[in-house]
Motif scaffolding. Structure first.
Motif, PDB file in Angstrom:
ATOM      1  N   ASP A  48       0.834  -1.209   0.000  1.00  0.00           N
ATOM      2  CA  ASP A  48       0.000   0.000   0.000  1.00  0.00           C
ATOM      3  C   ASP A  48       0.867   1.258   0.000  1.00  0.00           C
ATOM      4  OD1 ASP A  48      -2.487  -1.429   0.149  1.00  0.00           O
ATOM      5  OD2 ASP A  48      -2.060  -1.809   2.263  1.00  0.00           O
ATOM      6  N   ALA A  49       1.953   1.237   0.766  1.00  0.00           N
ATOM      7  CA  ALA A  49       2.866   2.387   0.799  1.00  0.00           C
ATOM      8  C   ALA A  49       3.511   2.600  -0.562  1.00  0.00           C
ATOM      9  CB  ALA A  49       3.938   2.176   1.869  1.00  0.00           C
ATOM     10  N   LEU A  50       3.936   1.500  -1.199  1.00  0.00           N
ATOM     11  CA  LEU A  50       4.559   1.607  -2.515  1.00  0.00           C
ATOM     12  C   LEU A  50       3.557   2.113  -3.552  1.00  0.00           C
ATOM     13  CD1 LEU A  50       7.038   1.144  -4.275  1.00  0.00           C
ATOM     14  CD2 LEU A  50       6.298  -1.221  -4.583  1.00  0.00           C
ATOM     15  N   SER A  51       2.322   1.611  -3.484  1.00  0.00           N
ATOM     16  CA  SER A  51       1.283   2.058  -4.406  1.00  0.00           C
ATOM     17  C   SER A  51       0.981   3.546  -4.215  1.00  0.00           C
ATOM     18  CB  SER A  51       0.013   1.234  -4.200  1.00  0.00           C
ATOM     19  OG  SER A  51      -1.042   1.700  -5.019  1.00  0.00           O
ATOM     20  N   TYR A  52       0.949   3.982  -2.968  1.00  0.00           N
ATOM     21  CA  TYR A  52       0.685   5.401  -2.686  1.00  0.00           C
ATOM     22  C   TYR A  52       1.788   6.280  -3.268  1.00  0.00           C
ATOM     23  CZ  TYR A  52       0.195   9.715  -0.037  1.00  0.00           C
ATOM     24  OH  TYR A  52       0.082  11.043   0.324  1.00  0.00           O
ATOM     25  N   VAL A  53       3.039   5.875  -3.097  1.00  0.00           N
ATOM     26  CA  VAL A  53       4.169   6.659  -3.608  1.00  0.00           C
ATOM     27  C   VAL A  53       4.135   6.724  -5.134  1.00  0.00           C
ATOM     28  CG1 VAL A  53       6.683   6.740  -3.795  1.00  0.00           C
ATOM     29  CG2 VAL A  53       5.622   6.217  -1.605  1.00  0.00           C
ATOM     30  N   LEU A  54       3.802   5.616  -5.787  1.00  0.00           N
ATOM     31  CA  LEU A  54       3.772   5.592  -7.246  1.00  0.00           C
ATOM     32  C   LEU A  54       2.611   6.430  -7.793  1.00  0.00           C
ATOM     33  CD1 LEU A  54       4.616   1.843  -7.996  1.00  0.00           C
ATOM     34  CD2 LEU A  54       6.112   3.837  -8.213  1.00  0.00           C
ATOM     35  N   LEU A  55       1.454   6.362  -7.140  1.00  0.00           N
ATOM     36  CA  LEU A  55       0.303   7.120  -7.613  1.00  0.00           C
ATOM     37  C   LEU A  55       0.478   8.623  -7.419  1.00  0.00           C
ATOM     38  CD1 LEU A  55      -2.670   4.862  -6.432  1.00  0.00           C
ATOM     39  CD2 LEU A  55      -1.920   5.264  -8.781  1.00  0.00           C
ATOM     40  N   THR A  56       1.235   9.012  -6.397  1.00  0.00           N
ATOM     41  CA  THR A  56       1.475  10.437  -6.162  1.00  0.00           C
ATOM     42  C   THR A  56       2.720  10.944  -6.883  1.00  0.00           C
ATOM     43  OG1 THR A  56       2.633   9.859  -4.094  1.00  0.00           O
ATOM     44  CG2 THR A  56       0.299  10.455  -3.936  1.00  0.00           C
ATOM     45  N   PRO A  58       3.251  11.478 -10.179  1.00  0.00           N
ATOM     46  CA  PRO A  58       2.981  12.575 -11.127  1.00  0.00           C
ATOM     47  C   PRO A  58       2.805  13.924 -10.446  1.00  0.00           C
ATOM     48  CG  PRO A  58       1.701  10.639 -11.713  1.00  0.00           C
ATOM     49  CD  PRO A  58       2.321  10.341 -10.387  1.00  0.00           C
ATOM     50  N   GLY A  59       2.233  13.950  -9.248  1.00  0.00           N
ATOM     51  CA  GLY A  59       2.096  15.205  -8.526  1.00  0.00           C
ATOM     52  C   GLY A  59       3.447  15.790  -8.132  1.00  0.00           C
ATOM     53  N   ARG A  60       4.359  14.919  -7.714  1.00  0.00           N
ATOM     54  CA  ARG A  60       5.701  15.399  -7.377  1.00  0.00           C
ATOM     55  C   ARG A  60       6.441  15.879  -8.624  1.00  0.00           C
ATOM     56  NH1 ARG A  60       5.117  11.306  -3.720  1.00  0.00           N
ATOM     57  NH2 ARG A  60       5.905   9.728  -5.151  1.00  0.00           N
ATOM     58  N   PRO A 124      -7.001  12.866 -10.608  1.00  0.00           N
ATOM     59  CA  PRO A 124      -7.581  11.542 -10.342  1.00  0.00           C
ATOM     60  C   PRO A 124      -6.626  10.592  -9.636  1.00  0.00           C
ATOM     61  CG  PRO A 124      -7.125  11.814 -12.687  1.00  0.00           C
ATOM     62  CD  PRO A 124      -6.943  13.146 -12.060  1.00  0.00           C
ATOM     63  N   LEU A 125      -5.334  10.668  -9.970  1.00  0.00           N
ATOM     64  CA  LEU A 125      -4.368   9.790  -9.317  1.00  0.00           C
ATOM     65  C   LEU A 125      -4.193  10.160  -7.846  1.00  0.00           C
ATOM     66  CD1 LEU A 125      -1.574   9.326 -12.018  1.00  0.00           C
ATOM     67  CD2 LEU A 125      -3.406   7.744 -11.374  1.00  0.00           C
ATOM     68  N   GLU A 126      -4.164  11.455  -7.547  1.00  0.00           N
ATOM     69  CA  GLU A 126      -4.065  11.891  -6.157  1.00  0.00           C
ATOM     70  C   GLU A 126      -5.290  11.446  -5.370  1.00  0.00           C
ATOM     71  OE1 GLU A 126      -1.886  13.623  -4.338  1.00  0.00           O
ATOM     72  OE2 GLU A 126      -0.346  14.129  -5.814  1.00  0.00           O
ATOM     73  N   GLN A 127      -6.461  11.574  -5.982  1.00  0.00           N
ATOM     74  CA  GLN A 127      -7.702  11.146  -5.334  1.00  0.00           C
ATOM     75  C   GLN A 127      -7.662   9.649  -5.033  1.00  0.00           C
ATOM     76  OE1 GLN A 127     -10.286  12.827  -4.332  1.00  0.00           O
ATOM     77  NE2 GLN A 127     -11.849  11.272  -4.017  1.00  0.00           N
ATOM     78  N   HIS A 164      -9.402  15.936  -1.244  1.00  0.00           N
ATOM     79  CA  HIS A 164      -8.619  16.905  -1.989  1.00  0.00           C
ATOM     80  C   HIS A 164      -7.129  16.696  -1.749  1.00  0.00           C
ATOM     81  CE1 HIS A 164     -11.641  20.342  -3.067  1.00  0.00           C
ATOM     82  NE2 HIS A 164     -11.807  19.252  -3.783  1.00  0.00           N
ATOM     83  N   LEU A 165      -6.314  17.469  -2.495  1.00  0.00           N
ATOM     84  CA  LEU A 165      -4.868  17.427  -2.317  1.00  0.00           C
ATOM     85  C   LEU A 165      -4.513  17.788  -0.878  1.00  0.00           C
ATOM     86  CD1 LEU A 165      -3.612  19.158  -5.589  1.00  0.00           C
ATOM     87  CD2 LEU A 165      -3.701  16.729  -5.080  1.00  0.00           C
ATOM     88  N   GLY A 166      -3.576  17.069  -0.315  1.00  0.00           N
ATOM     89  CA  GLY A 166      -3.209  17.283   1.076  1.00  0.00           C
ATOM     90  C   GLY A 166      -3.993  16.407   2.032  1.00  0.00           C
ATOM     91  N   GLY A 167      -4.861  15.517   1.476  1.00  0.00           N
ATOM     92  CA  GLY A 167      -5.629  14.620   2.326  1.00  0.00           C
ATOM     93  C   GLY A 167      -6.789  15.287   3.024  1.00  0.00           C
TER      94      GLY A 167
END
Length: 214
Positions: A48-56, A58-60, A124-127, A164-167
């Motif tokens: 889950d941590a790895l998936s979260y980092v990969l999905l976010t 593009p935002g970085r 959408p990826l951040e969401q 939203h962005l920032g949780g």
């Protein structure tokens, strides 16, 4: 002139992509290290941590595009100067202003990419990333719908429209039921601020206590 423009553009692009790759990897690695502190809470696992980092990611990348463009341009011009290629261009009648315009023209591609990322890819990826993270960290029963998700904690049902962005949870409805299955309290909040101790502080909320009919 077009050959010179293409040459400068290729030099800028190589340096830009190198800087962006290095910065993106470093910031993603730091983010992954921070997420490791959450592993083990609720149902939050390493995947889950790895998936979260990969999905976010593009935002970085979107945040790093301006800095990478600036550093890429400086490094590209520095390398050209180190090889005396800028001096050769000046000797051939190409002014410094013309060389700078070539770099700026090459930098328009990252600008266009940032617009596409900000409009169509990052939201959408951040969401998805933040919603999945929230679900994994929570022990509550959660159900997803096209209008957000529902969570249950005993007699309390919570509906969140989106994250939203920032949780930041947005569009929150809380339904509290009594032991006889009657709606006792309804609370609505436009958004909420999640504190460090995982508590939600509602902003612009309205609360209505419902009295059962006798």
């Amino acid at each position: 002139m077009k050959i010179i423009d293409l040459y400068i553009g290729k030099s800028f692009t190589r340096c830009f992509l190198l800087v962006l790759s290095i910065l993106g990897f470093l910031f993603s690695f730091f983010e992954f290290i921070l997420e490791l502190d959450e592993v083990g809470k609720g149902h939050y696992q390493l995947t889950d941590a790895l998936s979260y980092v990969l999905l976010t990611l593009p935002g970085r990348i979107l945040d790093l595009l301006p800095h990478s463009s600036l550093l890429g341009g400086i490094i590209a011009l520095g390398l050209l100067a180190d090889k005396n290629e800028l001096i050769a261009m000046n000797a051939g009648g190409i002014s410094v202003r013309r060389i700078c315009w070539s770099v700026i023209a090459a930098a328009t591609l990252p600008m266009l990419a940032s617009g596409i990322l900000a409009e169509f890819i990052v939201p959408p990826l951040e969401q998805q990333a933040r919603t999945g993270r929230l679900v994994a960290l929570s022990d509550a029963s959660i159900t997803f719908t096209k209008d957000g998700f529902w969570a249950r904690n005993g007699p309390v049902f919570i509906h969140v429209n989106k994250i939203h962005l920032g949780g930041v949870p947005v569009g929150i409805d809380i339904f509290e039921w009594d032991h006889e299955g009657r709606l006792r309290v309804f609370t609505h909040a436009r958004e909420a601020d999640v504190t460090e101790d995982k508590r939600w502080c509602s902003l612009m909320s309205s609360r209505r206590a419902l009295r059962p009919k006798v």
